[in-house]
Motif scaffolding. Structure first.
Motif, PDB file in Angstrom:
ATOM      1  N   PRO A  60       0.828  -1.208   0.000  1.00  0.00           N
ATOM      2  CA  PRO A  60       0.000   0.000   0.000  1.00  0.00           C
ATOM      3  C   PRO A  60       0.863   1.259   0.000  1.00  0.00           C
ATOM      4  CG  PRO A  60      -0.826  -1.590   1.591  1.00  0.00           C
ATOM      5  CD  PRO A  60       0.509  -2.105   1.129  1.00  0.00           C
ATOM      6  N   THR A  61       0.454   2.247  -0.764  1.00  0.00           N
ATOM      7  CA  THR A  61       1.163   3.525  -0.760  1.00  0.00           C
ATOM      8  C   THR A  61       0.816   4.301   0.509  1.00  0.00           C
ATOM      9  OG1 THR A  61      -0.636   4.470  -2.068  1.00  0.00           O
ATOM     10  CG2 THR A  61       1.302   3.674  -3.265  1.00  0.00           C
ATOM     11  N   PRO A  62       1.659   5.246   0.907  1.00  0.00           N
ATOM     12  CA  PRO A  62       1.436   5.949   2.177  1.00  0.00           C
ATOM     13  C   PRO A  62       0.181   6.826   2.158  1.00  0.00           C
ATOM     14  CG  PRO A  62       3.678   6.285   1.357  1.00  0.00           C
ATOM     15  CD  PRO A  62       2.909   5.664   0.253  1.00  0.00           C
ATOM     16  N   LYS A  81      -3.224  10.641   0.053  1.00  0.00           N
ATOM     17  CA  LYS A  81      -2.814   9.319  -0.418  1.00  0.00           C
ATOM     18  C   LYS A  81      -1.757   9.534  -1.497  1.00  0.00           C
ATOM     19  CE  LYS A  81      -3.435   4.758  -0.875  1.00  0.00           C
ATOM     20  NZ  LYS A  81      -2.692   3.868   0.025  1.00  0.00           N
ATOM     21  N   ASP A  82      -0.523   9.090  -1.218  1.00  0.00           N
ATOM     22  CA  ASP A  82       0.619   9.478  -2.045  1.00  0.00           C
ATOM     23  C   ASP A  82       0.985   8.373  -3.029  1.00  0.00           C
ATOM     24  OD1 ASP A  82       2.808  10.585  -3.180  1.00  0.00           O
ATOM     25  OD2 ASP A  82       4.032  10.637  -1.349  1.00  0.00           O
ATOM     26  N   GLU A  83       0.473   8.489  -4.252  1.00  0.00           N
ATOM     27  CA  GLU A  83       0.689   7.471  -5.281  1.00  0.00           C
ATOM     28  C   GLU A  83       2.018   7.613  -6.001  1.00  0.00           C
ATOM     29  OE1 GLU A  83      -1.418   4.700  -6.191  1.00  0.00           O
ATOM     30  OE2 GLU A  83      -1.912   5.250  -4.128  1.00  0.00           O
ATOM     31  N   SER A  84       2.837   8.576  -5.616  1.00  0.00           N
ATOM     32  CA  SER A  84       4.160   8.684  -6.230  1.00  0.00           C
ATOM     33  C   SER A  84       5.032   7.490  -5.855  1.00  0.00           C
ATOM     34  CB  SER A  84       4.847   9.989  -5.820  1.00  0.00           C
ATOM     35  OG  SER A  84       5.168   9.990  -4.438  1.00  0.00           O
ATOM     36  N   HIS A  85       4.571   6.672  -4.906  1.00  0.00           N
ATOM     37  CA  HIS A  85       5.325   5.497  -4.466  1.00  0.00           C
ATOM     38  C   HIS A  85       4.853   4.198  -5.125  1.00  0.00           C
ATOM     39  CE1 HIS A  85       7.355   7.546  -1.031  1.00  0.00           C
ATOM     40  NE2 HIS A  85       6.282   8.302  -1.065  1.00  0.00           N
ATOM     41  N   ARG A  86       3.874   4.240  -6.021  1.00  0.00           N
ATOM     42  CA  ARG A  86       3.252   3.015  -6.525  1.00  0.00           C
ATOM     43  C   ARG A  86       4.190   2.237  -7.465  1.00  0.00           C
ATOM     44  NH1 ARG A  86      -0.745   0.350  -4.356  1.00  0.00           N
ATOM     45  NH2 ARG A  86      -1.985   2.273  -4.187  1.00  0.00           N
ATOM     46  N   PHE A  87       4.635   1.069  -7.024  1.00  0.00           N
ATOM     47  CA  PHE A  87       5.448   0.152  -7.830  1.00  0.00           C
ATOM     48  C   PHE A  87       6.693   0.828  -8.425  1.00  0.00           C
ATOM     49  CE2 PHE A  87       1.369  -2.323  -8.378  1.00  0.00           C
ATOM     50  CZ  PHE A  87       1.804  -3.452  -7.682  1.00  0.00           C
ATOM     51  N   GLN A 232      -6.370   2.616   5.910  1.00  0.00           N
ATOM     52  CA  GLN A 232      -5.375   3.432   6.595  1.00  0.00           C
ATOM     53  C   GLN A 232      -6.030   4.502   7.465  1.00  0.00           C
ATOM     54  OE1 GLN A 232      -3.464   4.327   2.874  1.00  0.00           O
ATOM     55  NE2 GLN A 232      -1.627   3.156   3.385  1.00  0.00           N
ATOM     56  N   LEU A 233      -7.115   5.088   6.969  1.00  0.00           N
ATOM     57  CA  LEU A 233      -7.845   6.067   7.779  1.00  0.00           C
ATOM     58  C   LEU A 233      -8.404   5.425   9.042  1.00  0.00           C
ATOM     59  CD1 LEU A 233      -9.849   8.212   5.191  1.00  0.00           C
ATOM     60  CD2 LEU A 233      -8.209   9.066   6.873  1.00  0.00           C
ATOM     61  N   ALA A 234      -8.950   4.228   8.888  1.00  0.00           N
ATOM     62  CA  ALA A 234      -9.511   3.531  10.045  1.00  0.00           C
ATOM     63  C   ALA A 234      -8.435   3.242  11.090  1.00  0.00           C
ATOM     64  CB  ALA A 234     -10.180   2.239   9.590  1.00  0.00           C
ATOM     65  N   GLU A 235      -7.236   2.922  10.633  1.00  0.00           N
ATOM     66  CA  GLU A 235      -6.139   2.645  11.553  1.00  0.00           C
ATOM     67  C   GLU A 235      -5.629   3.915  12.233  1.00  0.00           C
ATOM     68  OE1 GLU A 235      -3.221   0.722   9.187  1.00  0.00           O
ATOM     69  OE2 GLU A 235      -4.430  -1.091   8.858  1.00  0.00           O
ATOM     70  N   LEU A 236      -5.719   5.056  11.537  1.00  0.00           N
ATOM     71  CA  LEU A 236      -5.197   6.307  12.089  1.00  0.00           C
ATOM     72  C   LEU A 236      -6.064   6.860  13.205  1.00  0.00           C
ATOM     73  CD1 LEU A 236      -3.920   8.117   8.880  1.00  0.00           C
ATOM     74  CD2 LEU A 236      -2.553   7.446  10.851  1.00  0.00           C
ATOM     75  N   ASP A 237      -7.348   7.098  12.901  1.00  0.00           N
ATOM     76  CA  ASP A 237      -8.193   7.677  13.941  1.00  0.00           C
ATOM     77  C   ASP A 237      -9.621   7.140  13.922  1.00  0.00           C
ATOM     78  OD1 ASP A 237      -9.351   8.897  11.758  1.00  0.00           O
ATOM     79  OD2 ASP A 237      -8.693  10.923  12.277  1.00  0.00           O
ATOM     80  N   GLY A 238      -9.878   6.171  13.065  1.00  0.00           N
ATOM     81  CA  GLY A 238     -11.203   5.562  13.026  1.00  0.00           C
ATOM     82  C   GLY A 238     -12.267   6.406  12.365  1.00  0.00           C
ATOM     83  N   ALA A 239     -11.911   7.614  11.943  1.00  0.00           N
ATOM     84  CA  ALA A 239     -12.903   8.507  11.353  1.00  0.00           C
ATOM     85  C   ALA A 239     -12.904   8.365   9.845  1.00  0.00           C
ATOM     86  CB  ALA A 239     -12.609   9.952  11.731  1.00  0.00           C
ATOM     87  N   HIS A 240     -14.076   8.549   9.248  1.00  0.00           N
ATOM     88  CA  HIS A 240     -14.101   8.590   7.789  1.00  0.00           C
ATOM     89  C   HIS A 240     -14.071  10.050   7.341  1.00  0.00           C
ATOM     90  CE1 HIS A 240     -18.231  10.029   7.344  1.00  0.00           C
ATOM     91  NE2 HIS A 240     -18.644   9.102   8.186  1.00  0.00           N
ATOM     92  N   PRO A 241     -13.649  10.299   6.115  1.00  0.00           N
ATOM     93  CA  PRO A 241     -13.528  11.687   5.656  1.00  0.00           C
ATOM     94  C   PRO A 241     -14.882  12.369   5.515  1.00  0.00           C
ATOM     95  CG  PRO A 241     -13.143  10.151   3.858  1.00  0.00           C
ATOM     96  CD  PRO A 241     -13.232   9.327   5.102  1.00  0.00           C
TER      97      PRO A 241
END
Length: 415
Positions: A60-62, A81-87, A232-241
């Motif tokens: 997963p990207t950061p 969501k930083d897709e500059s890291h994808r593959f 990743q959002l759920a892991e960070l603070d459990g809140a949805h955007p």
């Protein structure tokens, strides 16, 4: 590719129905129904993510938090969501291209996608399949990379004035790359014609009558990115955007991601903002039309946001964008350039992110709406306030290094 029955042509919207302030135009979507799509669901996304997870190098990207910027702009949180890291490809597009190629190979071999082993699939063919596509850069890179990974062949067409760096990147992945003398939409037509004449498989991220299956797979592939972000959002603070900001060309990515998040969270539980370059704002024009009909924008479609410089909406994803999109924004290039500088030169405490022209559009847009008095009414219209949790997708890094330096180092296109 398109016909008079498929697309209306762009015409000026009623003056009283649109707000325009300098570099931004915003239109609230009166066609919104909140109806979700069976094509873009969390269940379908599980299959795409299972496929991507077997690709060597997948992770997963950061999802990056920008707390200092959030405080500066008066919102609760900003997540990128930083897709500059994808593959290692500097962009998200490989998610769609690889999934579509996998589905095509599975169909050719009469297998389920879960039965495709990328390490051995090429051994099942007497000779490689040839995949072709038209691209502004990132999609073609993804198709070329996926074809090489699966032991197949790619032929990529690019519109006129495409950067040489993108051409070389695609050729470096073993694909043939041809630069045309026409714009993006006409390059798509040329790729389609060439594929038909040669018996190749066209892998295009927009659709038209008789060509829907592959573009659907491509947009479904992009849901992996959305699923990762939700986890990743759920892991960070459990809140949805509370706010999801998506940039669009034909709408393939925006539709797939919006469809997933509408199914995951419920479309009534967040506000979506769909943004486009002013020179190619076909979705903005579509939601501005009298009956919510897909509306094409013609001409050279010139924008620094090359990945978004597409004049004809994707009919596969237009229904979900029309039904669940809240606000559509047409923005000048200066907005994206400002976003690139903000991501690359963060406030103290925030990490730096390399955002390309298309990837940085919504950071620039959020900054303009929340920091400039002339755009305050637009921020209010979108419901951006101190309780807002904003999710943004940086879909590419510095895929055009020379232009990136001119904008970020030399200050080209100031706000």
């Amino acid at each position: 590719m398109s016909s008079p029955t498929l697309f209306e042509r762009s015409s000026p919207p009623p003056a009283q129905a649109v707000e325009e302030i300098k570099m931004l135009k915003i239109r609230s979507n009166r066609f919104r129904t909140g109806e979700t799509s069976p094509l873009f669901t969390t269940q379908v996304a599980e299959k795409t993510r299972e496929f991507h997870s077997q690709i060597q190098g997948y992770e997963p990207t950061p999802l990056t938090s920008l707390p200092a910027l959030a405080k500066e702009l008066g919102v609760r949180a900003i997540y990128v969501k930083d897709e500059s890291h994808r593959f290692g490809l500097n962009a998200f597009k490989v998610l769609g291209g690889s999934y579509a190629l996998g589905r095509l190979l599975a169909k050719k071999l009469d297998l389920d996608i879960s039965e495709i082993d990328l390490q051995t699939v090429s051994q099942k063919f007497e000779r490689p399949m040839v995949f072709t596509t038209a691209t502004a850069g990132n999609h073609g890179t993804g198709v070329a990379w996926a074809a090489r990974a699966m032991g197949q062949k790619a032929v990529v067409y690019m519109p006129k004035d495409s950067p040489q760096s993108a051409v070389e990147r695609i050729r470096g992945l073993g694909a043939d790359c041809i630069v045309t003398d026409v714009n993006y939409d006409d390059t798509v037509r040329l790729a389609n014609k060439t594929a038909e004449e040669n018996g190749w498989e066209l892998v295009q991220d927009t659709a038209w009558d008789g060509y829907e299956e592959i573009p659907t797979w491509i947009s479904q592939g992009y849901m992996t990115m959305a699923g990762e972000a939700a986890d990743q959002l759920a892991e960070l603070d459990g809140a949805h955007p509370t706010h999801i900001m998506l940039q669009a060309g034909v709408g393939a990515m925006a539709g797939g991601v919006l469809g997933y998040l509408a199914d995951a969270y419920g479309p009534e539980n967040f506000t979506s903002v769909i943004s486009e370059p002013r020179a190619a704002d076909c979705l903005y024009q579509s939601v501005s039309s009298e009956n919510g009909e897909m509306t094409a924008v013609e001409g050279d479609l010139t924008s620094i946001m090359a990945g978004l410089a597409c004049g004809e909406p994707n009919p596969i994803t237009w229904p979900i964008l029309r039904d669940c999109g809240d606000h559509f924004i047409s923005a000048e290039d200066n907005i994206a350039a400002t976003g690139m500088r903000i991501l690359g030169n963060p406030l103290k405490g925030d990490p730096a992110i390399t955002g390309g022209e298309s990837g940085a559009l919504n950071i620039g847009l959020l900054y303009a709406m929340k920091s400039k008095a002339e755009y305050a009414e637009l921020a209010q219209k979108a419901g951006l306030n101190e309780e807002s949790v904003v999710l943004i997708f940086n879909t590419e890094g510095d895929t055009n290094p020379e232009r990136y330096r001119k904008i970020v180092w030399e200050g080209a296109l100031p706000l």
